[in-house]
Design an enzyme around this catalytic site. Structure first.
Site, PDB file in Angstrom:
ATOM      1  CE  LYS A   1       1.311   6.043  -2.895  1.00 42.90           C
ATOM      2  NZ  LYS A   1       1.028   5.477  -1.526  1.00 42.90           N
TER       3      LYS A   1
ATOM      4  CD  GLU B   1       6.942  -8.282 -10.899  1.00 42.96           C
ATOM      5  OE1 GLU B   1       6.434  -9.383 -10.620  1.00 42.96           O
ATOM      6  OE2 GLU B   1       7.637  -8.094 -11.906  1.00 42.96           O
TER       7      GLU B   1
ATOM      8  CB  CYS C   1       3.782 -11.602  -3.603  1.00 44.48           C
ATOM      9  SG  CYS C   1       5.420 -11.097  -4.057  1.00 44.48           S
TER      10      CYS C   1
ATOM     11  CD  GLU D   1      -0.952 -12.215  -2.027  1.00 46.10           C
ATOM     12  OE1 GLU D   1      -1.511 -11.204  -2.503  1.00 46.10           O
ATOM     13  OE2 GLU D   1       0.225 -12.508  -2.255  1.00 46.10           O
TER      14      GLU D   1
HETATM   15  P1  ADP Z   1      -2.468  -3.251   0.563  1.00 43.51           P
HETATM   16  O1  ADP Z   1      -3.886  -3.263   0.109  1.00 43.51           O
HETATM   17  O2  ADP Z   1      -2.012  -4.602   0.856  1.00 43.51           O
HETATM   18  O3  ADP Z   1      -2.215  -2.216   1.611  1.00 43.51           O
HETATM   19  P2  ADP Z   1      -1.960  -2.210  -1.961  1.00 43.51           P
HETATM   20  O4  ADP Z   1      -1.647  -3.142  -3.037  1.00 43.51           O
HETATM   21  O5  ADP Z   1      -3.343  -1.722  -1.811  1.00 43.51           O
HETATM   22  O6  ADP Z   1      -1.534  -2.830  -0.609  1.00 43.51           O
HETATM   23  O7  ADP Z   1      -1.073  -0.901  -2.030  1.00 43.51           O
HETATM   24  C1  ADP Z   1       0.178  -0.844  -2.640  1.00 43.51           C
HETATM   25  C2  ADP Z   1       0.444   0.571  -3.063  1.00 43.51           C
HETATM   26  O8  ADP Z   1      -0.539   1.014  -3.988  1.00 43.51           O
HETATM   27  C3  ADP Z   1       0.439   1.598  -1.941  1.00 43.51           C
HETATM   28  O9  ADP Z   1       1.503   2.501  -2.193  1.00 43.51           O
HETATM   29  C4  ADP Z   1      -0.911   2.266  -2.110  1.00 43.51           C
HETATM   30  O10 ADP Z   1      -0.961   3.593  -1.587  1.00 43.51           O
HETATM   31  C5  ADP Z   1      -1.049   2.290  -3.596  1.00 43.51           C
HETATM   32  N1  ADP Z   1      -2.412   2.403  -4.110  1.00 43.51           N
HETATM   33  C6  ADP Z   1      -3.568   1.991  -3.535  1.00 43.51           C
HETATM   34  N2  ADP Z   1      -4.614   2.243  -4.341  1.00 43.51           N
HETATM   35  C7  ADP Z   1      -4.119   2.813  -5.471  1.00 43.51           C
HETATM   36  C8  ADP Z   1      -4.694   3.275  -6.706  1.00 43.51           C
HETATM   37  N3  ADP Z   1      -5.988   3.188  -6.954  1.00 43.51           N
HETATM   38  N4  ADP Z   1      -3.857   3.787  -7.643  1.00 43.51           N
HETATM   39  C9  ADP Z   1      -2.535   3.856  -7.436  1.00 43.51           C
HETATM   40  N5  ADP Z   1      -1.939   3.443  -6.303  1.00 43.51           N
HETATM   41  C10 ADP Z   1      -2.709   2.917  -5.326  1.00 43.51           C
END
Ligand code: ADP
Length: 488
Positions: free
Chosen positions: A176, A250, A284, A382
């Protein structure tokens, strides 16, 4: 022209059953670059069914490891063939300079898969000695269906870093990708099919966080591998806890880049300018804290400011651009928010060429805050942007204390020519990487395992098999010896 993204489920390229889509915005132009399917429960069910079928009934887990390796080598060649196309997708989706995406990221993705191809027939179980009474052997079996949730900062590299380990160990995967940057992962899914990897082994569903949430709580997924923010990692760990599911996380970091009094100043300067600005600070392991000996401080900062000022911030498609825009409006607001927070306490040194003043694109110029308190918000959280906190120190003990004084434990870099001091400090710093006289150095054979709030489990290195296989002990009685711990 707006591209239309399709998901890869089994051997099909599909839209969401509901027909829902979302826009992928090019952060340099703020224009819609592509529309992608917004997968919901029905689509995720379909992907999980295809993945389960490929794992439970398909040829993939039954192949010899050598055959799997051959397919992964063929896959590597196709990734190399599509190097420029893959790189360009990431540049258009998330704004990284085209020289970085085509000369660093796409070759790195191929290298990751090649490393995993070679690993396929080298992973093995073991035999556990138990005298003459028992023959015991330990098998390392694939865990099954892996959900790989990807971030947007290295879309292609991270996809390869999930697909390679999962497949090397005989698993199947559903990727995903991040909603900001889904297209390179989709092409990676298409190339898997072209390489002859059986349908259902690499699936790609697109969508926002909600799609990821449906995937990670799906009861037929066996393992979750996530790279992204600590905040989302925490919610994924909660979801995994519901089903007692294996997780690899990670997460974030707040790297201390420590320049000791005896450092090779030129080398440290070049690396500092690089580590606080590469990928516009969206890594990161970005060296977001410059921890510098007070004796060197003034001259170092003057020269650093001048070097950062010369980096071209601008159109990521131009070959001399060093910093592209940040990934999204949301990230732009977040980083500018941190600059505002820092500016309440410290005077910002803005080093860029004014790119942030452009009328379009989510640009931020490299910004330095000086003499920052190690406990200040900008030195603790961060930021994920080209924003550097400079912290002074007087002695080794103080530098170590500053390095360890965040909730993260991902990486630190150390600049010194004193061999004993380097080893003492490396031993005392609590992080997954300690780089000495270098920075941001990693590769397929180097295991990645965040300490403290930076992560759980191992990606890459030969150690990856610990995260992507499960143990089975087979115990065979040889001479009818009673079990010493069983009461009869
Ligand atoms: P950022 O906040 O910096 O955009 P994230 O760590 O939120 O990055 O997102 C990384 C990935 O996790 C993306 O593919 C996002 O769609 C997905 N994601 C966000 N929220 C959830 C959740 N609750 N469960 C699973 N995947 C998620």
């Amino acid at each position: 022209m707006t591209a239309t993204v399709e998901m890869i489920i089994g051997e099909e390229k599909v839209q969401a059953r509901s027909g829902a889509t979302f826009d992928v915005i090019n952060p340099a132009t703020e224009q819609v670059q592509a529309t992608a399917p917004e997968a919901d429960q029905a689509d995720v069910d379909r992907a999980v069914d295809q993945a389960r079928k490929a794992f439970d009934e398909g040829p993939w887990p039954k192949m010899t490891p050598g055959e799997r390796g051959r397919l992964l080598y063929r896959y590597t060649e196709l990734i190399e063939r599509e190097n420029d196309a893959l790189g360009r997708l990431d540049t258009e989706d998330m704004g990284k300079p085209i020289t970085h995406s085509t000369q660093h990221d796409a070759p790195a993705a191929a290298d990751f898969i090649r490393f995993c191809a070679g690993l396929c027939d080298k992973l093995r179980g073991s035999q556990i000695p138990y005298g003459a009474s028992k023959h015991i052997y330990l098998l390392r079996e694939p865990v099954g269906v892996v959900a790989g949730i990807l971030p947007w900062n290295f879309p292609l590299v991270m996809a390869a870093q999930k697909v390679g380990p999962a497949l090397a160990c005989g698993n199947v995967i559903i990727l995903k990708p991040a909603e900001q940057s889904p297209r390179s992962a989709v092409l990676l899914g298409e190339l898997a099919l072209e390489a002859g990897i059986p349908p259902g082994v690499v699936n790609v569903v697109t969508g926002q966080g909600a799609t990821g949430a449906v995937l990670v709580s799906h009861p037929k997924v066996d393992k979750i591998s996530f790279t992204g923010s600590t905040e989302v990692g925490r919610s994924i760990m909660h979801a995994a806890a519901e089903q007692i599911r294996k997780v690899t996380l990670e997460l974030g970091g707040k790297t201390a880049n420590i320049v000791c009094a005896d450092a090779d100043v030129d080398a440290a300067l070049a690396a500092t300018a690089f580590t606080c600005s590469y990928n516009s600070g969206q890594i990161c392991t970005t060296g977001s804290r410059l921890v510098i000996h007070r004796k060197l401080h003034d001259g170092f900062l003057d020269e650093l400011t001048s070097r950062l000022g010369k980096l071209k911030v601008g159109d990521p498609l131009e070959s001399d651009t060093k910093l592209g825009p940040l990934v999204s409006r949301e990230q732009h607001e977040k980083v500018r928010g941190y600059v505002e927070v820092g500016s309440r306490q410290y005077t910002p040194i803005v080093c860029g060429n004014g790119a942030s003043a452009q009328d379009r694109g989510y640009y931020v110029d490299p910004t330095i805050f000086d003499h920052v308190d190690p406990d200040a918000q900008i030195a603790q959280e961060e930021i994920f942007g080209p924003v550097l906190s400079v912290i002074d120190f007087d002695d080794e003990r103080e530098a170590i204390e500053i390095a360890n004084r965040t909730s993260y434990g991902l990486a630190a870099a150390l600049w010194t020519n004193d061999l004993s001091q380097a080893h003492r400090m490396a031993a005392a710093i609590d992080s997954s990487f300690v780089w000495i006289n270098c920075t941001n150095f990693w590769g397929p054979s180097i295991p990645y395992e965040g300490h403290r709030q930076s992560g759980v489990g191992v990606d890459m290195g030969v150690e990856l098999y610990e995260s992507y296989t499960k143990i089975k002990n087979v115990i065979i009685d040889l001479d009818n010896t009673p079990n010493p711990w069983a009461t009869s």
